[in-house]
Write a protein that holds these residues in place. Structure first.
Motif, PDB file in Angstrom:
ATOM      1  N   GLU A 140      -3.419  22.776   2.799  1.00 14.06           N
ATOM      2  CA  GLU A 140      -4.491  21.807   2.777  1.00 14.06           C
ATOM      3  C   GLU A 140      -4.669  21.207   1.221  1.00 14.06           C
ATOM      4  OE1 GLU A 140      -4.660  24.912   3.555  1.00 14.06           O
ATOM      5  OE2 GLU A 140      -5.543  24.970   5.867  1.00 14.06           O
ATOM      6  N   GLN A 141      -4.390  21.850   0.512  1.00 10.55           N
ATOM      7  CA  GLN A 141      -4.557  21.062  -0.865  1.00 10.55           C
ATOM      8  C   GLN A 141      -3.716  20.060  -1.002  1.00 10.55           C
ATOM      9  OE1 GLN A 141      -3.510  23.364  -4.327  1.00 10.55           O
ATOM     10  NE2 GLN A 141      -4.831  22.376  -5.767  1.00 10.55           N
ATOM     11  N   GLU A 142      -2.363  20.223  -0.621  1.00  8.46           N
ATOM     12  CA  GLU A 142      -1.415  18.946  -0.666  1.00  8.46           C
ATOM     13  C   GLU A 142      -1.756  18.176   0.126  1.00  8.46           C
ATOM     14  OE1 GLU A 142       2.850  20.741  -1.552  1.00  8.46           O
ATOM     15  OE2 GLU A 142       1.989  21.801   0.058  1.00  8.46           O
ATOM     16  N   TYR A 143      -2.311  18.372   1.459  1.00  3.36           N
ATOM     17  CA  TYR A 143      -2.698  17.376   2.276  1.00  3.36           C
ATOM     18  C   TYR A 143      -3.723  16.381   1.643  1.00  3.36           C
ATOM     19  CZ  TYR A 143      -4.533  15.161   6.613  1.00  3.36           C
ATOM     20  OH  TYR A 143      -5.093  14.702   7.594  1.00  3.36           O
ATOM     21  N   LEU A 144      -4.601  16.925   1.091  1.00  2.00           N
ATOM     22  CA  LEU A 144      -5.971  16.325   0.344  1.00  2.00           C
ATOM     23  C   LEU A 144      -5.292  15.387  -0.575  1.00  2.00           C
ATOM     24  CD1 LEU A 144      -8.941  19.058   0.178  1.00  2.00           C
ATOM     25  CD2 LEU A 144      -8.576  16.760   1.759  1.00  2.00           C
ATOM     26  N   ALA A 145      -4.651  16.022  -1.627  1.00  2.39           N
ATOM     27  CA  ALA A 145      -3.908  15.392  -2.593  1.00  2.39           C
ATOM     28  C   ALA A 145      -2.983  14.111  -2.093  1.00  2.39           C
ATOM     29  CB  ALA A 145      -2.811  16.164  -3.492  1.00  2.39           C
ATOM     30  N   ALA A 146      -2.419  14.084  -0.964  1.00  2.00           N
ATOM     31  CA  ALA A 146      -1.718  12.941  -0.234  1.00  2.00           C
ATOM     32  C   ALA A 146      -2.877  11.910   0.218  1.00  2.00           C
ATOM     33  CB  ALA A 146      -0.792  13.287   0.651  1.00  2.00           C
ATOM     34  N   ILE A 147      -3.791  12.503   0.609  1.00  2.00           N
ATOM     35  CA  ILE A 147      -5.003  11.508   1.079  1.00  2.00           C
ATOM     36  C   ILE A 147      -5.562  10.794  -0.096  1.00  2.00           C
ATOM     37  CG2 ILE A 147      -7.133  11.424   2.255  1.00  2.00           C
ATOM     38  CD1 ILE A 147      -6.213  12.868   4.448  1.00  2.00           C
ATOM     39  N   ASP A 148      -5.805  11.449  -1.197  1.00  2.00           N
ATOM     40  CA  ASP A 148      -6.477  10.867  -2.315  1.00  2.00           C
ATOM     41  C   ASP A 148      -5.583   9.543  -2.814  1.00  2.00           C
ATOM     42  OD1 ASP A 148      -8.714  12.336  -2.410  1.00  2.00           O
ATOM     43  OD2 ASP A 148      -8.078  13.850  -3.668  1.00  2.00           O
ATOM     44  N   ASP A 149      -3.962   9.947  -2.639  1.00  2.00           N
ATOM     45  CA  ASP A 149      -3.206   8.814  -3.075  1.00  2.00           C
ATOM     46  C   ASP A 149      -3.238   7.670  -2.538  1.00  2.00           C
ATOM     47  OD1 ASP A 149      -2.578  10.675  -5.431  1.00  2.00           O
ATOM     48  OD2 ASP A 149      -0.743  11.185  -4.155  1.00  2.00           O
ATOM     49  N   ASP A 208      -3.572  18.545  11.458  1.00  2.00           N
ATOM     50  CA  ASP A 208      -3.102  19.785  12.140  1.00  2.00           C
ATOM     51  C   ASP A 208      -1.559  19.350  12.631  1.00  2.00           C
ATOM     52  OD1 ASP A 208      -5.502  21.140  11.968  1.00  2.00           O
ATOM     53  OD2 ASP A 208      -5.913  20.668  14.034  1.00  2.00           O
ATOM     54  N   LEU A 209      -1.178  18.268  12.480  1.00  2.00           N
ATOM     55  CA  LEU A 209       0.230  17.837  12.746  1.00  2.00           C
ATOM     56  C   LEU A 209       1.311  18.150  11.609  1.00  2.00           C
ATOM     57  CD1 LEU A 209      -0.183  14.667  14.904  1.00  2.00           C
ATOM     58  CD2 LEU A 209       0.254  17.292  15.683  1.00  2.00           C
ATOM     59  N   ILE A 210       0.321  18.269  10.445  1.00  3.40           N
ATOM     60  CA  ILE A 210       1.187  18.281   8.998  1.00  3.40           C
ATOM     61  C   ILE A 210       0.948  19.440   8.230  1.00  3.40           C
ATOM     62  CG2 ILE A 210       0.963  17.035   6.800  1.00  3.40           C
ATOM     63  CD1 ILE A 210       0.277  14.327   8.448  1.00  3.40           C
ATOM     64  N   ILE A 211      -0.165  20.224   8.279  1.00  2.48           N
ATOM     65  CA  ILE A 211      -0.321  21.360   7.492  1.00  2.48           C
ATOM     66  C   ILE A 211       0.260  22.581   8.101  1.00  2.48           C
ATOM     67  CG2 ILE A 211      -2.266  22.906   6.733  1.00  2.48           C
ATOM     68  CD1 ILE A 211      -4.027  20.624   6.158  1.00  2.48           C
ATOM     69  N   ARG A 212       1.055  23.161   7.414  1.00  5.52           N
ATOM     70  CA  ARG A 212       1.929  24.373   7.876  1.00  5.52           C
ATOM     71  C   ARG A 212       2.394  24.331   9.388  1.00  5.52           C
ATOM     72  NH1 ARG A 212      -2.850  26.472   6.001  1.00  5.52           N
ATOM     73  NH2 ARG A 212      -2.625  27.307   3.696  1.00  5.52           N
ATOM     74  N   ILE A 223       0.822  -1.104   0.167  1.00  7.13           N
ATOM     75  CA  ILE A 223       0.037   0.039   0.152  1.00  7.13           C
ATOM     76  C   ILE A 223       0.985   1.180  -0.046  1.00  7.13           C
ATOM     77  CG2 ILE A 223      -1.622   1.354   1.393  1.00  7.13           C
ATOM     78  CD1 ILE A 223      -2.730  -1.439   2.236  1.00  7.13           C
ATOM     79  N   VAL A 224       2.136   1.385   0.801  1.00  9.87           N
ATOM     80  CA  VAL A 224       2.868   2.434   0.784  1.00  9.87           C
ATOM     81  C   VAL A 224       3.546   2.744  -0.280  1.00  9.87           C
ATOM     82  CG1 VAL A 224       4.777   3.400   2.049  1.00  9.87           C
ATOM     83  CG2 VAL A 224       3.195   2.360   3.505  1.00  9.87           C
ATOM     84  N   GLU A 225       4.030   1.532  -1.072  1.00 14.12           N
ATOM     85  CA  GLU A 225       4.584   1.666  -2.289  1.00 14.12           C
ATOM     86  C   GLU A 225       3.798   2.052  -3.237  1.00 14.12           C
ATOM     87  OE1 GLU A 225       7.632   0.861  -3.066  1.00 14.12           O
ATOM     88  OE2 GLU A 225       8.460  -0.141  -1.417  1.00 14.12           O
ATOM     89  N   ASP A 226       2.480   1.536  -3.387  1.00 10.73           N
ATOM     90  CA  ASP A 226       1.567   2.287  -4.268  1.00 10.73           C
ATOM     91  C   ASP A 226       1.071   3.602  -4.014  1.00 10.73           C
ATOM     92  OD1 ASP A 226       1.462  -0.009  -5.722  1.00 10.73           O
ATOM     93  OD2 ASP A 226      -0.183  -0.979  -4.484  1.00 10.73           O
ATOM     94  N   ALA A 227       1.044   4.311  -2.727  1.00  8.56           N
ATOM     95  CA  ALA A 227       0.844   5.480  -2.350  1.00  8.56           C
ATOM     96  C   ALA A 227       1.957   6.280  -2.759  1.00  8.56           C
ATOM     97  CB  ALA A 227       0.379   5.463  -0.789  1.00  8.56           C
ATOM     98  N   ILE A 228       3.225   6.026  -2.592  1.00  5.44           N
ATOM     99  CA  ILE A 228       4.265   7.071  -2.892  1.00  5.44           C
ATOM    100  C   ILE A 228       4.332   6.960  -4.505  1.00  5.44           C
ATOM    101  CG2 ILE A 228       6.763   7.310  -2.767  1.00  5.44           C
ATOM    102  CD1 ILE A 228       6.009   7.448   0.195  1.00  5.44           C
ATOM    103  N   ALA A 229       4.419   5.915  -5.114  1.00  8.50           N
ATOM    104  CA  ALA A 229       4.120   5.851  -6.787  1.00  8.50           C
ATOM    105  C   ALA A 229       2.949   7.180  -6.933  1.00  8.50           C
ATOM    106  CB  ALA A 229       3.875   4.601  -7.057  1.00  8.50           C
ATOM    107  N   GLY A 230       1.725   6.874  -6.265  1.00  7.76           N
ATOM    108  CA  GLY A 230       0.652   7.902  -6.719  1.00  7.76           C
ATOM    109  C   GLY A 230       1.402   9.282  -6.467  1.00  7.76           C
ATOM    110  N   HIS A 231       1.975   9.570  -5.486  1.00  4.82           N
ATOM    111  CA  HIS A 231       2.400  10.911  -5.036  1.00  4.82           C
ATOM    112  C   HIS A 231       3.287  11.544  -6.101  1.00  4.82           C
ATOM    113  CE1 HIS A 231       0.724  10.469  -1.103  1.00  4.82           C
ATOM    114  NE2 HIS A 231       1.638  10.038  -0.484  1.00  4.82           N
ATOM    115  N   LEU A 232       4.276  10.570  -6.644  1.00  2.00           N
ATOM    116  CA  LEU A 232       5.184  10.829  -7.744  1.00  2.00           C
ATOM    117  C   LEU A 232       4.749  11.181  -8.998  1.00  2.00           C
ATOM    118  CD1 LEU A 232       8.033   8.684  -6.478  1.00  2.00           C
ATOM    119  CD2 LEU A 232       8.454  10.984  -6.637  1.00  2.00           C
ATOM    120  N   ALA A 233       3.300  10.815  -8.979  1.00  2.00           N
ATOM    121  CA  ALA A 233       2.754  10.824 -10.278  1.00  2.00           C
ATOM    122  C   ALA A 233       1.464  11.943 -10.099  1.00  2.00           C
ATOM    123  CB  ALA A 233       1.971   9.686 -10.762  1.00  2.00           C
ATOM    124  N   ASN A 234       1.544  12.508  -8.894  1.00  2.00           N
ATOM    125  CA  ASN A 234       0.145  13.572  -8.531  1.00  2.00           C
ATOM    126  C   ASN A 234       0.906  14.806  -8.838  1.00  2.00           C
ATOM    127  OD1 ASN A 234      -1.361  15.283  -7.383  1.00  2.00           O
ATOM    128  ND2 ASN A 234      -2.173  13.735  -6.053  1.00  2.00           N
TER     129      ASN A 234
END
Ligand code: HEM
Length: 120
Positions: free
Chosen positions: A79-88, A115-119, A18-29
């Motif tokens: 927030e937008q980046e955070y949502l993008a990561a969650i979508d992946d 709140d631990l990740i955004i800004r 799952i992590v391999e696929d999520a990071i591949a998703g981040h690299l394509a997002n």
């Protein structure tokens, strides 16, 4: 006894995939790919993300990586980046045929970290 979230994610092997696929998703997002292309040590981040999910889903007792604030400090993540990561991550769960109950649980955990990740 009902299976733990760790079991529902397929244990260590399931989470690693799952992590391999999520990071591949981040690299394509397009929203977040440069963050990961420019990461100082992507192999470490992958290793620690696998350990973080195993720990957070009840599969292991310890997590030796950085806490979420330290891991993302100074990146000024939006927030937008955070949502993008969650979508992946959700797409990675779907790709690995994770059921609806476990998917909701993962989403709730990810949201609780907001709140631990955004800004930070
Ligand atoms: C959705 C919730 C998130 C979780 C659970 C998460 C988890 C993690 C973990 C466990 C690490 C490794 C920590 C370590 O090295 O000890 C990490 C690193 C990293 N995260 Fe996140 N993260 C999330 C969101 C994000 C977002 C939204 C971005 C940017 C768009 C991001 C960018 C990064 C980068 C670039 C690294 C590597 C830093 C480096 O060492 O160069 N993360 N993350």
């Amino acid at each position: 006894m009902s299976p733990t979230l760790f079991d529902q994610l397929g244990g260590t092997a399931g989470i690693d995939q799952i992590v391999e696929d999520a990071i591949a998703g981040h690299l394509a997002n397009p929203v977040i790919k440069t963050r990961f292309e420019n990461a100082k040590d992507i192999d470490r981040a992958k290793r620690m993300a696998k350990a973080f999910f195993a720990f957070g889903s009840g599969g292991t007792d310890t997590y030796a990586g950085k806490d979420m604030v330290s891991a993302h400090k100074g990146m000024n993540i939006t927030e937008q980046e955070y949502l993008a990561a969650i979508d992946d991550i959700l797409a990675a769960l779907d790709k690995n045929s994770i059921g609806a109950g476990a998917r909701k649980e993962v989403l709730a955990i990810l949201y609780s970290l907001k709140d631990l990740i955004i800004r930070v």
